[in-house]
Motif scaffolding. Structure first.
Motif, PDB file in Angstrom:
ATOM      1  N   VAL A  14       0.871  -1.184   0.000  1.00 34.05           N
ATOM      2  CA  VAL A  14       0.000   0.000   0.000  1.00 34.05           C
ATOM      3  C   VAL A  14       0.902   1.227   0.000  1.00 34.05           C
ATOM      4  CG1 VAL A  14      -1.839   1.275   1.167  1.00 34.05           C
ATOM      5  CG2 VAL A  14      -1.752  -1.214   1.362  1.00 34.05           C
ATOM      6  N   THR A  15       0.844   1.980  -1.089  1.00 36.29           N
ATOM      7  CA  THR A  15       1.674   3.184  -1.216  1.00 36.29           C
ATOM      8  C   THR A  15       0.809   4.308  -1.771  1.00 36.29           C
ATOM      9  OG1 THR A  15       2.256   2.700  -3.515  1.00 36.29           O
ATOM     10  CG2 THR A  15       3.691   1.755  -1.810  1.00 36.29           C
ATOM     11  N   THR A  16       1.380   5.515  -1.818  1.00 42.32           N
ATOM     12  CA  THR A  16       0.608   6.614  -2.421  1.00 42.32           C
ATOM     13  C   THR A  16       0.314   6.285  -3.890  1.00 42.32           C
ATOM     14  OG1 THR A  16       2.668   7.773  -2.892  1.00 42.32           O
ATOM     15  CG2 THR A  16       1.504   8.417  -0.904  1.00 42.32           C
ATOM     16  N   ALA A  17       1.228   5.550  -4.541  1.00 43.44           N
ATOM     17  CA  ALA A  17       1.009   5.205  -5.960  1.00 43.44           C
ATOM     18  C   ALA A  17      -0.190   4.272  -6.122  1.00 43.44           C
ATOM     19  CB  ALA A  17       2.264   4.573  -6.549  1.00 43.44           C
ATOM     20  N   THR A  18      -0.313   3.243  -5.268  1.00 45.51           N
ATOM     21  CA  THR A  18      -1.468   2.341  -5.401  1.00 45.51           C
ATOM     22  C   THR A  18      -2.754   3.098  -5.082  1.00 45.51           C
ATOM     23  OG1 THR A  18      -1.410   1.475  -3.111  1.00 45.51           O
ATOM     24  CG2 THR A  18      -0.093   0.295  -4.753  1.00 45.51           C
ATOM     25  N   CYS A  19      -2.665   4.022  -4.123  1.00 50.16           N
ATOM     26  CA  CYS A  19      -3.865   4.795  -3.752  1.00 50.16           C
ATOM     27  C   CYS A  19      -4.296   5.735  -4.879  1.00 50.16           C
ATOM     28  CB  CYS A  19      -3.611   5.592  -2.474  1.00 50.16           C
ATOM     29  SG  CYS A  19      -3.499   4.565  -0.995  1.00 50.16           S
ATOM     30  N   LYS A  20      -3.307   6.381  -5.521  1.00 54.85           N
ATOM     31  CA  LYS A  20      -3.648   7.295  -6.621  1.00 54.85           C
ATOM     32  C   LYS A  20      -4.301   6.529  -7.770  1.00 54.85           C
ATOM     33  CE  LYS A  20       0.135  10.585  -5.793  1.00 54.85           C
ATOM     34  NZ  LYS A  20       1.426  11.098  -6.357  1.00 54.85           N
ATOM     35  N   GLU A  21      -3.724   5.380  -8.130  1.00 57.07           N
ATOM     36  CA  GLU A  21      -4.306   4.599  -9.242  1.00 57.07           C
ATOM     37  C   GLU A  21      -5.745   4.219  -8.935  1.00 57.07           C
ATOM     38  OE1 GLU A  21      -2.569   1.267 -11.194  1.00 57.07           O
ATOM     39  OE2 GLU A  21      -0.645   2.249 -11.544  1.00 57.07           O
ATOM     40  N   GLN A  22      -5.988   3.792  -7.707  1.00 55.98           N
ATOM     41  CA  GLN A  22      -7.341   3.348  -7.381  1.00 55.98           C
ATOM     42  C   GLN A  22      -8.303   4.525  -7.255  1.00 55.98           C
ATOM     43  OE1 GLN A  22      -8.469   0.493  -7.823  1.00 55.98           O
ATOM     44  NE2 GLN A  22     -10.529   0.873  -7.071  1.00 55.98           N
ATOM     45  N   MET A  23      -7.796   5.669  -6.794  1.00 56.28           N
ATOM     46  CA  MET A  23      -8.699   6.818  -6.678  1.00 56.28           C
ATOM     47  C   MET A  23      -9.257   7.204  -8.049  1.00 56.28           C
ATOM     48  SD  MET A  23      -8.174  10.569  -4.996  1.00 56.28           S
ATOM     49  CE  MET A  23      -7.933  11.646  -6.404  1.00 56.28           C
ATOM     50  N   LEU A  24      -8.406   7.106  -9.086  1.00 52.97           N
ATOM     51  CA  LEU A  24      -8.866   7.523 -10.415  1.00 52.97           C
ATOM     52  C   LEU A  24      -9.522   6.386 -11.197  1.00 52.97           C
ATOM     53  CD1 LEU A  24      -5.903   9.855 -11.426  1.00 52.97           C
ATOM     54  CD2 LEU A  24      -8.137  10.471 -10.513  1.00 52.97           C
ATOM     55  N   TYR A  25      -9.646   5.222 -10.580  1.00 54.96           N
ATOM     56  CA  TYR A  25     -10.213   4.066 -11.274  1.00 54.96           C
ATOM     57  C   TYR A  25     -11.714   4.254 -11.527  1.00 54.96           C
ATOM     58  CZ  TYR A  25     -11.282  -0.814 -12.391  1.00 54.96           C
ATOM     59  OH  TYR A  25     -11.703  -1.963 -13.003  1.00 54.96           O
ATOM     60  N   GLU A  26     -12.090   4.160 -12.776  1.00 57.49           N
ATOM     61  CA  GLU A  26     -13.497   4.249 -13.179  1.00 57.49           C
ATOM     62  C   GLU A  26     -14.191   5.541 -12.780  1.00 57.49           C
ATOM     63  OE1 GLU A  26     -15.404   0.619 -11.894  1.00 57.49           O
ATOM     64  OE2 GLU A  26     -14.602  -0.511 -13.587  1.00 57.49           O
TER      65      GLU A  26
END
Lengths: 447, 104
Positions: free
Chosen positions: A254-266
């Motif tokens: 869990v990193t800021t990168a995984t969080c950013k990708e998921q925030m913009l998902y769909e």
């Protein structure tokens, strides 16, 4: 300050089961959510229900409950899930039966009903959101109509002290927002909290997609131990501050990168993401890594909810027939291309009616067709795939047939033939005024 | 230089619309991408796939971009003939976009 820890036990209908058990055993969670209902799943489940009125819920319901319910019950962790799909009441009854089989006592299941609006939309005059065509143009083909319900009815069900809350169609973030509202005493009209809670729910709803799933790219984004990916936990405080984390020593990251990708998902416009609960604004959200596999999330906001519910409408829209065949060794590509041409000509000779026919060469250009940026050297093997949409079932069958008969009628060396036909359940949407949707809670109990 | 060298991407679907996020590994490359990863550049890369408009949303709060690609999925997950019914692999087309080298 009050806080609540919620685990995401699945991110889609067929997701892995072990990560949820790990969350129950080691996640120190207060609630477990199983999200298991995609855009088209409910229409499929509705067809099951038409065939057998006791069916129509998630096919993995029994297995998930058999494995998770004993631990959840023992630890007093309520389960919240949309696995009820097209038939939440029967799903609730099945959970009672599973409880009986497991020897559990005092089981209380809260079933949320009211998302099924098939009767309500009958004759309702509105346009489809995607096509702007009147709803009645597909009226005779409609198989399901389900409103995306919000967190309010789930939060209300939680006040009754259930072991399981089971729903049909609800907004995915709402499954997570509801236990936050309940545990942290958030008002449904406190939009700062509802907005932040919806951001957290959106981050959580795809489970492993925020803990390193759907993320790895060797040499660029390496993720450890994906074979035992840990699913996420959100730790949310009364004031809205939250952390995303996972069970220590589980796989993933869990990193800021995984969080950013998921925030913009769909999502589309990040300042206006419409859920049943509010209009979420992601443009002020920030992430900060505060420890290994622990990211702080703040800044979620929202505007007031809209006056309507979005309704997903599933309708029958023809068939897809498909066939595949592989070719290998020298000249594989030219033989596959010859085979593709033969199938196209055969379908035309037999007057097969297709609305759309697609010929793919798997290994060269099956994902991106003309946009494929492939290298000029010939691949060792290639797989022909012919797929077509047909109004009639019989025509769909012929597509796979014409690929299969290449075995003895086409170029040399065709191998590994495969064919299939499936009915298309297409999905379109309408908006329905909130007062036309009547939600309710039905309690099923095992004493 | 491929976009992949400095940023990561994730594709999602809703109906017939695809969205692809672009997230630089180094937040300092946000401004570079803002200048260089234009809608025209992205349109050129997706010209054979996307029938509709492409919109770019900038998110300075997380140093990332969200591209929304309309009429991009052959009708959407329930009706497309594509192998990739959700368009999940479209993120790799984004990663493959050529950009001018960065002069640090």
């Amino acid at each position: 300050m009050k806080k609540v820890r919620i685990g995401a036990g699945s991110g889609y209908a067929g997701d892995r089961i072990e990560p949820a058990i790990e969350l129950l055993e080691k996640g120190n969670i207060d609630y477990l959510v199983f999200e298991a209902l995609a855009e088209r799943t409910i229409a499929r489940e509705n067809l099951d229900k038409l065939k057998d009125s006791s069916k129509g819920f998630n096919p993995l319901l029994e297995e998930r409950m058999m494995r998770s319910l004993p631990i959840a019950k023992k630890k007093g962790i309520p389960i919240i899930t949309n696995m009820g799909a097209a038939n939440p009441e029967s799903a609730g009854e099945l959970i009672c039966k599973i409880g009986e089989k497991l020897g559990l006592n005092n089981l209380k299941i809260a079933v949320i009903i009211g998302d099924d609006v098939m009767e309500t939309i009958n004759g309702y005059n509105t346009n489809l959101l995607e096509t702007d065509e009147p709803l009645h143009t597909i009226e005779d083909k409609i198989e399901s109509a389900n409103a995306y319900l919000g967190a309010d009815i789930i939060a209300k069900a939680l006040t009754l002290g259930p072991d399981v809350v089971i729903t049909g169609r609800v907004g995915d973030p709402s499954l997570f927002l509801a236990p936050m509202m309940h545990a942290l005493n958030w008002s449904y009209d406190d939009y700062d909290k509802i907005g932040q809670g919806s951001v957290i729910g959106h981050l959580m709803e795809c489970a492993g997609q925020i803990t390193g799933g759907y993320f790895a790219d060797p040499g660029y984004k390496d993720v450890p131990n994906l074979e035992r990916l840990g699913f996420p936990i959100c730790e949310v405080y009364e004031d809205g501050k939250a952390f995303i984390t996972k069970v220590e020593a589980s796989g993933g990251t869990v990193t800021t990168a995984t969080c950013k990708e998921q925030m913009l998902y769909e999502i589309h416009d990040p300042s206006e993401y419409i859920t049943p609960d509010c209009v979420v604004d992601f443009t002020n959200v920030t992430f900060k890594e505060v420890a290994k596999d622990k990211v702080e999330v703040i800044g979620g906001r929202a505007k007031p909810r809209t006056s309507t519910y979005k309704v997903s409408i599933g309708y029958r829209n023809g068939f897809i027939g498909e066939g595949q065949m592989s070719y290998g060794g020298p000249g594989a590509v030219s033989r596959a291309k010859l085979a593709g041409d033969i199938v196209k000509k055969r379908l035309s000779l037999r007057n097969v009616r297709t609305n759309h026919l697609q010929v793919d060469y798997i290994g060269i250009a099956s994902l991106h067709q003309e946009a494929s940026d492939w290298l000029e050297n010939e691949p060792y093997e290639v797989r022909l795939r012919v797929a077509g949409i047909t109004p009639q079932y019989d025509d769909a069958v012929k597509i796979g047939q014409e690929v299969e008969t290449l075995l003895t009628n086409g170029p040399y060396g065709g191998a590994g033939d495969f064919k299939s036909v499936r009915e298309i359940i297409a999905v379109l949407s309408i908006l329905l005024p909130r007062d036309m949707v009547k939600t309710d809670i039905v309690i099923k109990e095992l004493n | 230089m491929k976009l992949r060298e400095i940023a990561h991407c994730r594709a999602g679907d809703k109906g017939n619309t695809s969205n692809i996020s672009v997230i630089p590994y180094d937040e300092n490359h946000y401004e570079y991408l803002k200048q260089n990863l234009t809608i025209e550049t992205v349109k050129a890369a997706f010209k054979d796939i996307v029938q509709g408009d492409i919109v770019r949303y900038d998110l300075p709060n997380i140093h990332a971009f969200n591209f929304v690609l309309y009429d991009a999925l052959g009708g959407g997950v329930t009706t497309t003939l594509s192998m990739d019914i959700h368009g999940k692999s479209l993120s790799s087309i984004m990663c493959n976009i050529n950009l001018p080298d960065i002069r640090d």
